[in-house]
Design an enzyme around this catalytic site. Structure first.
Site, short mmCIF file in Angstrom:
data_model
loop_
_atom_site.label_atom_id
_atom_site.label_comp_id
_atom_site.label_asym_id
_atom_site.label_seq_id
_atom_site.Cartn_x
_atom_site.Cartn_y
_atom_site.Cartn_z
N ARG A 107 -44.27 99.02 84.16
CA ARG A 107 -44.79 100.38 84.17
C ARG A 107 -43.87 101.28 85.00
NH1 ARG A 107 -50.05 101.54 83.14
NH2 ARG A 107 -49.18 103.64 83.20
N CYS A 109 -53.08 94.90 79.77
CA CYS A 109 -52.65 96.09 80.52
C CYS A 109 -53.13 96.06 81.96
CB CYS A 109 -53.13 97.34 79.81
SG CYS A 109 -54.92 97.39 79.58
N ARG A 123 -54.30 112.09 83.73
CA ARG A 123 -55.22 111.06 83.21
C ARG A 123 -56.57 111.73 83.05
NH1 ARG A 123 -56.12 104.82 85.01
NH2 ARG A 123 -54.21 104.74 83.78
N HIS A 158 -52.91 105.59 75.42
CA HIS A 158 -52.32 105.26 76.72
C HIS A 158 -50.83 104.97 76.46
CE1 HIS A 158 -51.96 104.18 80.78
NE2 HIS A 158 -52.66 103.08 80.85
#
Ligand code: CP
Ligand code: NVA
Length: 305
Positions: free
Chosen positions: A289, A261, A100, A127
């Site tokens: 996720r 999200c 990230r 993303h």
């Protein structure tokens, strides 16, 4: 083995297969438990994270892989050590590098200097892991192809991945943004081209009411992303007409679902009423996720039946 920097890296067929696999993995996690035994997976964070870190670490553990979490205050990406040297060193220890980062260019550099698959855990540009869970969540509620999804808010990383993933899946993706906060033209163009191939569509504009009307899915994200904290006040003013409140959500299809999200800021981009409504699927989306990341790991390690 390949990289996963953008959702388009999967190809149209590959994305569809991966979403199906994520559903299978959710339905029967035991089928794939332990399948990546012995693999070592690096998870690096230059920005904060709750969902991405815990779902990725948990997914790796469930598959029998060993996750190693690295924080930037230890690594000093590009400061303590050159990005390409970090990549080359980690590549000698690990079987997959997931990062990230602020600058998507760093991910590209890492992928170039590491043989192990490189995964984007969020960059300024995209993303893609989030988009996998988004599609999985939509698929749990309705047929994905033909779905009208309206994203309301900043044309940011989450918006970009959603546009590409939606276009690859035959969805009509509409983006309603304040003037000056459109998604990147290059992403709109790429998504439009993909939509032509799948029978989907892309529409980008500033009229939130018009673009939400009749949508099957309404989606929003924070107004100020990580790293934009100094713009938060200005953005609160500019984005206020784009809050997903009961009135705006009420223009969507009667059975429309709400996605975000997360993390969410109640009273900013979404009201508490919409976030907590029976039609909100944000916690299914967060759970997915985990399943979607497992499916991604199985794909990248070529460990699918
Ligand atoms: N949605 C998401 O990526 O959450 P985190 O920033 O908590 O990982
Ligand atoms: N657009 C947000 C997404 C957080 C998951 C950010 O980049 O901070």
């Amino acid at each position: 083995m390949s990289d996963f920097l953008m959702v388009t890296d999967l190809g149209i067929e590959g994305l569809s297969r991966l979403i199906d696999l994520a559903g299978d993995v959710k339905a029967d996690p035991s089928r794939v438990a332990g399948r990546l035994a012995g693999a070592k997976i690096g998870l690096f964070f230059q920005k904060p994270s709750t969902r991405t870190r815990v779902s990725a670490e948990g997914a790796a553990a469930d598959l029998g892989a060993h996750p190693i979490v690295l924080r930037n205050d230890e690594v000093g990406l590009g400061r303590r050590e050159a990005v390409e040297d970090v990549a080359r060193v980690l590549d000698r220890y690990l079987d997959l590098l997931a990062f990230r980062v602020f600058d998507h260019g760093d991910l590209v550099a890492i992928a170039r200097h590491a043989d192990a698959p490189t995964v984007n855990l969020l960059s300024d540009l995209s993303h893609p892991c989030q988009a996998l869970a988004d599609l999985q969540t939509i698929a749990e509620n309705r047929a994905v192809a033909g779905t009208i999804l309206t994203y309301v808010g900043d044309g940011n990383n989450v918006c970009h991945s959603l546009m590409l993933a939606g276009a690859m899946s035959g969805m009509e993706v509409r983006v309603a943004h304040p003037p000056g906060y459109a998604p990147l033209d290059a992403i709109t163009e790429e998504a439009t081209t993909l939509a032509v191939a799948t029978g989907g569509a892309i529409e980008v504009g500033t009229d939130a009411q018009e673009l939400v009307a009749g949508a099957h899915v309404v989606y929003t994200d924070v107004w100020a992303s990580m790293g934009q904290e100094d713009q938060a006040e200005e953005r609160r003013r500019v984005f206020a007409p784009y809050r997903v409140d009961e009135d705006l959500f009420g223009l969507a299809a009667p059975d429309a679902i709400f996605l975000h999200c997360l993390p969410a800021h109640r009273g900013e981009e979404v009201t508490a009423g919409v976030l907590e409504s029976p039609r909100s699927r944000v916690f299914d989306q967060a759970e997915n996720r985990l399943h979607a990341f497992k499916a991604l790991l199985l794909h990248l390690f070529d460990a699918i039946d």
